[in-house]
Scaffold this motif. Structure first.
Motif, PDB file in Angstrom:
ATOM      1  N   LEU A 124      62.113  -5.040 -11.050  1.00  0.00           N
ATOM      2  CA  LEU A 124      61.855  -4.791  -9.657  1.00  0.00           C
ATOM      3  C   LEU A 124      60.505  -4.413  -9.376  1.00  0.00           C
ATOM      4  CD1 LEU A 124      64.915  -2.921  -8.143  1.00  0.00           C
ATOM      5  CD2 LEU A 124      64.294  -5.275  -8.210  1.00  0.00           C
ATOM      6  N   VAL A 125      59.941  -3.583 -10.393  1.00  0.00           N
ATOM      7  CA  VAL A 125      58.383  -3.424 -10.358  1.00  0.00           C
ATOM      8  C   VAL A 125      57.543  -4.684 -10.646  1.00  0.00           C
ATOM      9  CG1 VAL A 125      56.383  -2.028 -11.414  1.00  0.00           C
ATOM     10  CG2 VAL A 125      58.873  -1.117 -11.184  1.00  0.00           C
ATOM     11  N   VAL A 126      57.908  -5.570 -11.456  1.00  0.00           N
ATOM     12  CA  VAL A 126      57.457  -6.868 -11.984  1.00  0.00           C
ATOM     13  C   VAL A 126      57.209  -7.531 -10.566  1.00  0.00           C
ATOM     14  CG1 VAL A 126      57.264  -9.021 -13.052  1.00  0.00           C
ATOM     15  CG2 VAL A 126      58.019  -6.786 -14.079  1.00  0.00           C
ATOM     16  N   ALA A 127      58.287  -7.781  -9.843  1.00  0.00           N
ATOM     17  CA  ALA A 127      58.786  -8.239  -8.562  1.00  0.00           C
ATOM     18  C   ALA A 127      57.509  -7.934  -7.414  1.00  0.00           C
ATOM     19  CB  ALA A 127      59.984  -8.346  -8.015  1.00  0.00           C
ATOM     20  N   MET A 128      57.459  -6.496  -7.527  1.00  0.00           N
ATOM     21  CA  MET A 128      56.805  -5.993  -6.495  1.00  0.00           C
ATOM     22  C   MET A 128      55.139  -6.338  -6.918  1.00  0.00           C
ATOM     23  SD  MET A 128      58.432  -2.344  -5.929  1.00  0.00           S
ATOM     24  CE  MET A 128      56.814  -1.884  -4.993  1.00  0.00           C
ATOM     25  N   ALA A 129      55.033  -6.457  -8.101  1.00  0.00           N
ATOM     26  CA  ALA A 129      53.369  -6.631  -8.756  1.00  0.00           C
ATOM     27  C   ALA A 129      52.987  -7.910  -8.771  1.00  0.00           C
ATOM     28  CB  ALA A 129      53.391  -5.998 -10.057  1.00  0.00           C
ATOM     29  N   TYR A 130      53.881  -8.779  -9.179  1.00  0.00           N
ATOM     30  CA  TYR A 130      53.429 -10.310  -9.310  1.00  0.00           C
ATOM     31  C   TYR A 130      54.102 -11.222  -8.357  1.00  0.00           C
ATOM     32  CZ  TYR A 130      51.649  -8.475 -13.723  1.00  0.00           C
ATOM     33  OH  TYR A 130      50.908  -7.934 -14.657  1.00  0.00           O
ATOM     34  N   GLY A 131      55.246 -10.792  -7.521  1.00  0.00           N
ATOM     35  CA  GLY A 131      55.838 -11.840  -6.915  1.00  0.00           C
ATOM     36  C   GLY A 131      57.273 -12.353  -7.404  1.00  0.00           C
ATOM     37  N   VAL A 132      57.818 -13.373  -6.630  1.00  0.00           N
ATOM     38  CA  VAL A 132      59.138 -13.854  -6.729  1.00  0.00           C
ATOM     39  C   VAL A 132      59.461 -14.664  -8.178  1.00  0.00           C
ATOM     40  CG1 VAL A 132      60.805 -15.620  -5.990  1.00  0.00           C
ATOM     41  CG2 VAL A 132      59.197 -14.421  -4.240  1.00  0.00           C
ATOM     42  N   VAL A 133      58.663 -15.389  -8.542  1.00  0.00           N
ATOM     43  CA  VAL A 133      59.081 -15.980  -9.736  1.00  0.00           C
ATOM     44  C   VAL A 133      58.991 -14.975 -10.960  1.00  0.00           C
ATOM     45  CG1 VAL A 133      58.333 -17.839 -11.475  1.00  0.00           C
ATOM     46  CG2 VAL A 133      58.176 -18.266  -8.997  1.00  0.00           C
ATOM     47  N   LEU A 166      68.520 -12.749  -9.439  1.00  0.00           N
ATOM     48  CA  LEU A 166      68.361 -12.685  -8.227  1.00  0.00           C
ATOM     49  C   LEU A 166      67.932 -11.484  -7.454  1.00  0.00           C
ATOM     50  CD1 LEU A 166      71.997 -14.031  -7.303  1.00  0.00           C
ATOM     51  CD2 LEU A 166      69.750 -15.433  -7.062  1.00  0.00           C
ATOM     52  N   LEU A 167      68.192 -10.193  -8.316  1.00  0.00           N
ATOM     53  CA  LEU A 167      67.438  -9.020  -7.498  1.00  0.00           C
ATOM     54  C   LEU A 167      65.909  -9.084  -7.623  1.00  0.00           C
ATOM     55  CD1 LEU A 167      70.038  -6.287  -8.705  1.00  0.00           C
ATOM     56  CD2 LEU A 167      69.597  -7.030  -6.498  1.00  0.00           C
ATOM     57  N   GLY A 168      65.437  -9.560  -8.628  1.00  0.00           N
ATOM     58  CA  GLY A 168      64.032  -9.571  -9.123  1.00  0.00           C
ATOM     59  C   GLY A 168      63.437 -10.648  -8.150  1.00  0.00           C
ATOM     60  N   ALA A 169      64.111 -11.723  -7.946  1.00  0.00           N
ATOM     61  CA  ALA A 169      63.488 -12.792  -6.678  1.00  0.00           C
ATOM     62  C   ALA A 169      63.534 -12.303  -5.465  1.00  0.00           C
ATOM     63  CB  ALA A 169      64.410 -14.016  -6.941  1.00  0.00           C
ATOM     64  N   GLY A 170      64.844 -11.489  -5.158  1.00  0.00           N
ATOM     65  CA  GLY A 170      64.797 -10.953  -4.065  1.00  0.00           C
ATOM     66  C   GLY A 170      63.892 -10.039  -3.439  1.00  0.00           C
ATOM     67  N   ILE A 171      63.713  -8.976  -4.547  1.00  0.00           N
ATOM     68  CA  ILE A 171      62.549  -7.879  -3.799  1.00  0.00           C
ATOM     69  C   ILE A 171      61.191  -8.583  -4.044  1.00  0.00           C
ATOM     70  CG2 ILE A 171      61.343  -6.060  -5.023  1.00  0.00           C
ATOM     71  CD1 ILE A 171      63.936  -5.386  -3.908  1.00  0.00           C
ATOM     72  N   GLY A 172      60.896  -9.503  -4.709  1.00  0.00           N
ATOM     73  CA  GLY A 172      59.526 -10.349  -4.442  1.00  0.00           C
ATOM     74  C   GLY A 172      59.449 -11.092  -3.209  1.00  0.00           C
ATOM     75  N   VAL A 173      60.445 -11.677  -2.847  1.00  0.00           N
ATOM     76  CA  VAL A 173      60.613 -12.310  -1.245  1.00  0.00           C
ATOM     77  C   VAL A 173      60.334 -11.168  -0.421  1.00  0.00           C
ATOM     78  CG1 VAL A 173      61.690 -13.482   0.242  1.00  0.00           C
ATOM     79  CG2 VAL A 173      61.785 -14.305  -2.061  1.00  0.00           C
ATOM     80  N   LEU A 174      61.024 -10.003  -0.503  1.00  0.00           N
ATOM     81  CA  LEU A 174      60.979  -9.213   0.681  1.00  0.00           C
ATOM     82  C   LEU A 174      59.500  -8.645   0.698  1.00  0.00           C
ATOM     83  CD1 LEU A 174      62.335  -7.131   2.531  1.00  0.00           C
ATOM     84  CD2 LEU A 174      62.907  -5.817   0.606  1.00  0.00           C
ATOM     85  N   VAL A 175      58.920  -8.094  -0.631  1.00  0.00           N
ATOM     86  CA  VAL A 175      57.854  -7.626  -0.445  1.00  0.00           C
ATOM     87  C   VAL A 175      56.422  -8.692   0.100  1.00  0.00           C
ATOM     88  CG1 VAL A 175      55.579  -6.675  -1.923  1.00  0.00           C
ATOM     89  CG2 VAL A 175      58.166  -6.040  -2.358  1.00  0.00           C
ATOM     90  N   ASP A 176      56.782  -9.923  -0.168  1.00  0.00           N
ATOM     91  CA  ASP A 176      55.731 -10.787   0.170  1.00  0.00           C
ATOM     92  C   ASP A 176      55.784 -11.021   1.773  1.00  0.00           C
ATOM     93  OD1 ASP A 176      54.737 -11.602  -2.233  1.00  0.00           O
ATOM     94  OD2 ASP A 176      56.170 -13.395  -2.508  1.00  0.00           O
ATOM     95  N   LEU A 177      57.048 -11.188   2.125  1.00  0.00           N
ATOM     96  CA  LEU A 177      57.359 -11.084   3.646  1.00  0.00           C
ATOM     97  C   LEU A 177      56.737  -9.925   4.443  1.00  0.00           C
ATOM     98  CD1 LEU A 177      60.972 -12.661   3.949  1.00  0.00           C
ATOM     99  CD2 LEU A 177      58.936 -13.861   4.325  1.00  0.00           C
ATOM    100  N   LEU A 178      56.927  -8.783   3.836  1.00  0.00           N
ATOM    101  CA  LEU A 178      56.361  -7.790   4.406  1.00  0.00           C
ATOM    102  C   LEU A 178      54.687  -7.560   4.400  1.00  0.00           C
ATOM    103  CD1 LEU A 178      58.763  -4.791   2.884  1.00  0.00           C
ATOM    104  CD2 LEU A 178      58.826  -5.537   5.218  1.00  0.00           C
ATOM    105  N   LEU A 179      54.323  -7.935   3.220  1.00  0.00           N
ATOM    106  CA  LEU A 179      52.954  -8.120   3.161  1.00  0.00           C
ATOM    107  C   LEU A 179      52.228  -9.090   4.300  1.00  0.00           C
ATOM    108  CD1 LEU A 179      52.093  -7.629  -0.733  1.00  0.00           C
ATOM    109  CD2 LEU A 179      51.883  -5.905   1.112  1.00  0.00           C
TER     110      LEU A 179
END
Length: 285
Positions: A124-133, A166-179
């Motif tokens: 989840l930290v990686v998803a927040m730091a680098y994105g979805v993929v 899926l959780l990693g990708a979902g958090i990445g999408v969420l953070v990207d949308l918020l930003l």
């Protein structure tokens, strides 16, 4: 190409950090809650564990790492970056040691890993730091360790890989949308402030400069040849100022296409404007 975390590159703005800091704090509390959950789960199956001493050591290390993560992710971006790789290594190690420490029989009952769901925090930290993929890939790696260590087609086993990815990708999408929404909000605020400032300057120019130019244009012809020249210049400058005052567009240098004709029209002289008007009338006839 060396990939930089988004809090250093794309998410290094003040507005982005305002969002990411609370998200990291929430993630730290989630890590604590999942750590407690893992302790309870392993306590309930204590008498069935194959290597209790190793289980205690692994749980102590998990609790210690939870405290270290809370400290590391609350500090500067460079320290978070250095800690992130180690966080993934710890998560993978605890997942890989689940079957050997718990025992094949205990682990095969429900395929619940030693750290349980605590290991998802690192992806989840990686998803927040680098994105979805990257978030999806690291989630699949952490969850897929169980499939590699104990190969099986049991849904309870390979579902770890799917859910973590899926959780990693979902958090990445969420953070990207918020930003992205925060960026749109900041741009809207900037446009509103720019238009408000332009309106303020328009009132100043209209009440002062335009009145002076109109006075020079009106009184100039009575002062001889130089006055006529001043009147012509005043008329031209008045026309250009009025064009600028009526212009409500904002400069957008990042746009892919720029209307050069519109830009030139805003800066043409009054004489040129009159010539174009007469030319259009002649063509229409």
């Amino acid at each position: 190409m060396r990939m930089q975390p988004v809090w250093i590159s794309r998410r290094d703005s003040t507005a982005s950090q305002v969002l990411l800091r609370p998200l990291l704090r929430v993630l730290n509390w989630l890590r604590v809650a999942l750590c407690v959950h893992a302790l309870v789960v392993n306590a309930l199956r204590w008498h069935e564990v194959a290597h209790r001493g190793l289980l205690v050591a692994a749980l102590i290390w998990m609790v210690t790492w939870t405290a270290l993560a809370a400290l590391a992710y609350s500090r500067s971006a460079t320290r978070r970056q250095a800690f992130l790789v180690a966080d993934l290594v710890v998560a993978v190690a605890l997942m890989a040691l689940s079957a050997p420490i718990l025992g094949t029989t205990v682990f095969a009952n429900d395929y619940l890993a030693l750290p349980a769901y605590w290991a998802i925090c690192a992806p989840l930290v990686v998803a927040m730091a680098y994105g979805v993929v990257p978030g999806a890939i690291t989630g699949a790696v952490v969850g897929g360790v169980l499939v590699v260590v104990t190969p099986s087609f049991e849904p309870a086993l390979w579902s770890w890989l799917v859910v973590f990815a899926l959780l990693g990708a979902g958090i990445g999408v969420l953070v990207d949308l918020l930003l992205s929404s925060m960026g749109e909000r900041d741009r809207a605020f900037a446009e509103t402030a720019s238009l408000a400032e332009r309106e303020r300057l328009n009132r100043i120019v209209h009440d002062g400069v335009l009145q002076v130019l109109a006075l020079v244009e009106r009184e100039g012809p009575g002062m001889g040849p130089r006055g006529v020249r001043l009147a012509a210049l005043a008329r031209e400058q008045e026309s250009r100022l009025r064009v600028l005052l009526l212009d409500r567009s904002l400069d957008q240098p990042a746009a892919d296409h720029v209307d050069i004709t519109a830009v030139l029209d805003r800066h043409e002289s009054s004489t040129r404007s009159e010539e174009r008007r007469v030319g259009k009338e002649c063509r229409s006839r």
